[in-house]
Every structure is written in structure tokens, then in C-alpha cells.
Scaffold this active site. Sequence first.
Site, PDB file in Angstrom:
ATOM      1  N   HIS A   1      82.060  -1.297  53.894  1.00 23.34           N
ATOM      2  CA  HIS A   1      80.947  -1.898  54.641  1.00 23.34           C
ATOM      3  C   HIS A   1      80.320  -0.854  55.567  1.00 23.34           C
ATOM      4  O   HIS A   1      81.017   0.037  56.069  1.00 23.34           O
ATOM      5  CB  HIS A   1      81.445  -3.081  55.474  1.00 23.34           C
TER       6      HIS A   1
ATOM      7  N   HIS B   1      82.126  -2.829  63.062  1.00 13.77           N
ATOM      8  CA  HIS B   1      80.959  -3.743  63.112  1.00 13.77           C
ATOM      9  C   HIS B   1      80.604  -4.143  64.543  1.00 13.77           C
ATOM     10  O   HIS B   1      79.552  -4.739  64.773  1.00 13.77           O
ATOM     11  CB  HIS B   1      81.223  -5.017  62.304  1.00 13.77           C
TER      12      HIS B   1
ATOM     13  N   ASP C   1      88.748  -0.934  51.765  1.00 13.76           N
ATOM     14  CA  ASP C   1      88.181  -2.056  51.006  1.00 13.76           C
ATOM     15  C   ASP C   1      87.200  -1.606  49.916  1.00 13.76           C
ATOM     16  O   ASP C   1      86.630  -2.439  49.216  1.00 13.76           O
ATOM     17  CB  ASP C   1      87.536  -3.098  51.939  1.00 13.76           C
TER      18      ASP C   1
ATOM     19  N   ASP D   1      84.819   3.118  54.907  1.00 12.46           N
ATOM     20  CA  ASP D   1      84.983   1.674  54.675  1.00 12.46           C
ATOM     21  C   ASP D   1      83.852   1.211  53.747  1.00 12.46           C
ATOM     22  O   ASP D   1      82.754   1.778  53.780  1.00 12.46           O
ATOM     23  CB  ASP D   1      84.892   0.948  56.029  1.00 12.46           C
TER      24      ASP D   1
HETATM   25 ZN   LIG Z   1      85.029  -3.167  55.483  1.00 10.05          ZN
END
Ligand SMILES: [Zn+2]
Length: 304
Positions: free
Chosen positions: A162, A123, A243, A160
Site C-alpha cells: 500500500h 497510513h 503484503d 509495503d
Molecule cells: Zn500494507
Amino acid sequence: MSTIIIQHDDCLRHNPGPRHPESAQRVRAVMSGLEKLKGVQKLPAPLATTEQIIRVHPAEFWAGLQANEPAEGHFSIDPDTLLNHGSINAALRASGAVCFAVDQILADKALRAFCAVRPPGHHSEPQQAMGFCLLNHVAIGALQALAHADIERVAIIDFDVHHGNGTQAVFEQNPDVMYVSSHQSPLYPGTGHIEETGVGNILNLPLEAGDGSDAFRKAWSRLGLPAIHSFEPDLILISAGFDAHERDPLAQLELQDKDYRWITEEICDLATDSAGGRVVSLLEGGYDLQALASASRAHVQGLM
Ligand SMILES: [Zn+2]
């Protein structure tokens, strides 16, 4: 040739607080999952150099991040992203691990590497730490690879749950790097739509909550993996977050350990076709300790 695991205890010293899901226990869980695997070599992560960091993050940003590390207590970058005494060294070891892994693999000292590091990185944008992430380790590793004379194209695969907004931001104007991400949408950070294609080098595969194994495997086998195959990378990096696992408390993509084994083996097959088999993976997210242990084990078994 062997698979190497890169780690460092400094990564345990980043501590964003007692109720924060991104804890040192995560890396301990991963290492316990990998403990009994035979045929892996464990190596310590060096600190990344300033030269390696500032290929991705402007020098002013990097100086500011270091200056904000408190001697005690916390400094909040945002409500999710905090610095304590030790955070900078943890991030430096994580970036250093990826650069070291890239160098080892490009020197033919190993074929596959997994960096069991934290805090995560995908991120983090060039000028903005966010979403638990301080430095963007996979981006720093990709540019480390491109600094080698014989490496012209690097692919980054991000499974991931996200979207890796930071990694996309680093490379959306760089045709030497292809970034392909599967992620739950809508979900933090809100980016990763199909229309975001960079200079033809970004491919986003958004999935819906509850989609599970079939949708995940279809997205990769029909779209993600063929796109990387056409790109003909010289090296593949993996942003390996766990995740999307069915046990994870932060998302609902409902993957199982066997899906991580599957995607990893698919990536390794693809790497064999164009990249001499070379794959460097690093831990991103994953917030259920039991899932981290079992899924990272399945992932590293796939690498081997
Ligand atoms: Zn994540």
C-alpha cells in the site's frame, strides 16, 4: 557490527477485534521466522516520548487519540482503525522502537536494526489515524534521526503493497527527507500517483495487480534505487510491509521471499555508499502469517 531486533510484548496488546487481519499473531509469526537466526541481538523497545510524537503529530491530535482509548471494548476511528485498552501503549512502543533503533545505530552500537512492532504506521497522517495505523512510526524515526547534529538527509524506502500516504503527507514539503514507495495501484488508500512529487523529494512507483517480481525489481533498479543514490542520505529507513507477497490475502503483487532478500541487499549496498551502511527497518503490513515468517526472515538475512 551486529544487527539488532527491537520488540516489546505491549505491541501484542493492541487488538482491533477477532476478525481483523491486523492481529497480534502477525508479530508472533515474524518472531518465529527470526527465531533461529544467529548473530542478531534482541532488545526491548522503550516507550516513545511526547517530544518524539509531536514532531509529527500535533499535540491536540495526540491528546485526542489518548483520550479516545476505551477502558473496555473498542473505539472506532474508522471501520478499519480501532482502539482498545492497550492500543496507545502498543503504538508508543512501536514509535519508541524506531527512535531507539535510530539512536543505537547513530551511536555506532549496531549497523542494522529491524523493529518487529505493530500496529503499523505509514497510513497515519499528522492529524488523521487511518488504515490500521495510529502513529506514523517511520516518520517519527526520521525526525529523530534529523535531530542528531550530523544527520542532514534521511531516505525512507517503503515496499509495503500500500502507498504510505501518511509518510508522504509528513514530508512532502521537507527536502531533508526523501520518500520512495512501490505499491499496487489502484489499491487502498488511493494515493501514490507518479505526479505526486512533493518538492522533488517524493517518488512513487505504482505497480499493477499481478505485476510480480520482474516489474518490482525493474521499478526499483531503474528508478527507486538510483534516485536514493543521488539523494546521498545519511541514514536509510525502511517501511517493511510484507503484503506484496504472493500469499497475502489483501493484495495481488505476487512477490516471493527472494524478492525481499533482493531489495534488502540492494538497499544495504546503497546505504554503504552514502550512509555508512546504516539501515533501520520496521514492520508495516503483511497479513499472511506464513509469508510474514518467511519474508521477514529473508529481509533480516538481507540486513545481516
Ligand atoms: Zn500494507
